[in-house]
Enzyme design. Structure first.
Site, short mmCIF file in Angstrom:
data_model
loop_
_atom_site.label_atom_id
_atom_site.label_comp_id
_atom_site.label_asym_id
_atom_site.label_seq_id
_atom_site.Cartn_x
_atom_site.Cartn_y
_atom_site.Cartn_z
N GLU A 1 34.23 39.15 28.00
CA GLU A 1 35.25 39.88 27.24
C GLU A 1 34.61 40.98 26.39
O GLU A 1 35.15 42.07 26.25
CB GLU A 1 36.07 38.94 26.36
N TYR B 1 41.82 40.73 19.77
CA TYR B 1 41.95 40.61 21.22
C TYR B 1 40.99 39.56 21.79
O TYR B 1 41.40 38.66 22.53
CB TYR B 1 41.71 41.97 21.92
N ASP C 1 45.51 43.60 25.31
CA ASP C 1 44.68 44.79 25.54
C ASP C 1 45.55 45.87 26.19
O ASP C 1 46.78 45.70 26.29
CB ASP C 1 43.46 44.44 26.40
N CYS D 1 62.38 43.65 35.17
CA CYS D 1 61.67 44.74 34.49
C CYS D 1 62.60 45.92 34.16
O CYS D 1 63.11 46.61 35.06
CB CYS D 1 60.51 45.23 35.35
S1 SF4 Z 1 58.14 45.95 37.91
FE1 SF4 Z 1 56.68 47.60 37.97
S2 SF4 Z 1 56.66 48.47 35.91
FE2 SF4 Z 1 57.67 46.49 35.79
S3 SF4 Z 1 56.09 45.07 35.20
FE3 SF4 Z 1 56.19 45.03 37.42
S4 SF4 Z 1 54.71 46.57 38.15
FE4 SF4 Z 1 55.08 46.92 35.96
#
Ligand code: SF4
Length: 359
Positions: free
Chosen positions: A45, A128, A146, A214
């Site tokens: 690390e 971290y 990080d 996401c």
């Molecule tokens: S969907 Fe795409 S932007 Fe969202 S966390 Fe996964 S790789 Fe990252």
């Protein structure tokens, strides 16, 4: 009529299932189900701070062969540690690494503390690293935030706040998702996701275990995260470096002061490095009065806070010459043992001298 399907929440289970299939094999990482060695986790690390996995791998293997335990590292001479580190840059990390190993031996009976708080009391261990070691080596539910983790979390939750101010929020989100049973694997899974799928450019969202929840992917704004406060670039600093080669092949060197930039590293004598340095007066900064030859182009190097441009001067000295006070002549055959920084290797190579130290 079709009912709208609710968007699923991001879950640790989805990430861990992905990790179990795609985890990276890394020299410091324990195999599935194995217990990680805190010494290896900690050393890796520290090395990985501001350095890529690809660059660290060979250094890590060599470092571990030379210092296989925390006791071996603590007992080593500081020059030996610096030399093993040479080429990784950011030498204050190497000094802290050594001091930390000594503190683990002197104050903790040779065992790393298991909590974030205990780890943070050691030299060179910030938030971290303490989080990463506590989670990976001791399976504590600790957040290791990080750049990779910041990128994943700010995209996943479309966090608009600017970094570094948004860091506490990112940390909160990580802790809220962290499972109690596999915190170490979760921390490593997040790192792997950021490094291999959720990359700064062109993230591979189609392969991501969190593609459905996401928010940045849904909005198509992945690459605009994380939001960052504008950074001021440092001014370029200039200076002169003097390579004095004795007729027997020895080179004039000195050691930088232990604290500060490149502390404790070997170098040829140089002038000060400053934005307003005037090359016309360089002769006054030379270690000896002789006929110096200016080489071109200058050596350029970029440190974290500023770019540096060093103009290299060379000269030869008679075989019997003694080094000025505080300096030494190192024979050509022993140059590879000197802990040179990357910028100094460039200077020495510019002067046509070969050394195999560092990278
Ligand atoms: S969907 Fe795409 S932007 Fe969202 S966390 Fe996964 S790789 Fe990252």
């Amino acid at each position: 009529m079709n009912q709208p399907v609710p968007r699923p929440d991001a879950s640790a289970a989805d990430l861990l299932a992905w990790y179990d299939r795609h985890r990276r094999v890394l020299p410091w990482r324990a195999g599935p189900g194995e217990r990680a060695d805190p010494y290896r986790v900690w050393a890796s690390e520290i090395m990985l701070q501001q350095t890529t996995v690809t660059a660290v791998k060979p250094y890590f293997e060599r470092f571990m062969a030379r210092f296989p335990t925390v006791a071996a590292l603590a007992a080593a001479a500081s020059e030996e540690v610096m030399q093993a580190w040479a080429g990784l840059g950011y030498y204050s990390r190497a000094r802290n690494l050594h001091a930390c190993a000594q503190a683990v031996m002197a104050d903790h009976g040779g065992r790393f503390p298991e909590t974030e708080e205990g780890l943070r009391s050691l030299p060179g261990i910030g938030a971290y690293t303490a989080g990463a070691v506590a989670a990976i080596a001791f399976d504590r539910p600790a957040a290791a935030v990080d750049g990779n983790v910041e990128r994943v979390m700010t995209r996943l939750f479309a966090i608009e706040d600017l970094l570094p101010g948004a860091r506490p929020l990112v940390r909160e989100r990580v802790l809220a998702l962290m499972p109690q049973d596999r915190p170490g694997d979760f921390a490593q899974a997040l790192m792997d996701l950021g490094a291999t799928i959720c990359t700064p450019r062109n993230p591979a969202c189609g392969l991501c275990p969190w593609r459905e929840p996401c928010l940045a992917r849904i909005a198509g704004t992945q690459e605009s995260f994380p939001r960052k406060a504008a950074k001021k670039a440092g001014l370029t600093r200039y200076g002169a470096a003097f390579v004095l080669l004795r007729e027997d092949g020895a080179v004039l060197l000195r050691t930088r002061p232990p604290k500060g930039l490149l502390g404790g590293m070997a170098e040829v004598p140089t002038s000060e490095w400053s934005a307003g340095y005037e090359l016309d007066g360089a002769a006054q900064d030379a270690p000896v009065v002789t006929r110096w030859r200016q080489l071109s182009p200058p050596v350029r190097h970029v440190f974290t806070h500023f770019p540096l441009e060093l103009t290299v001067f060379t000269a030869t000295a008679p075989a019997g010459m003694q080094a000025p006070q505080g300096m030494r002549f190192t024979p050509a055959a022993r140059l590879s043992e000197e802990p040179f920084s990357s910028v100094m290797l460039k200077v020495i190579e510019r002067a046509g001298i070969r050394t195999v130290a560092g990278a």
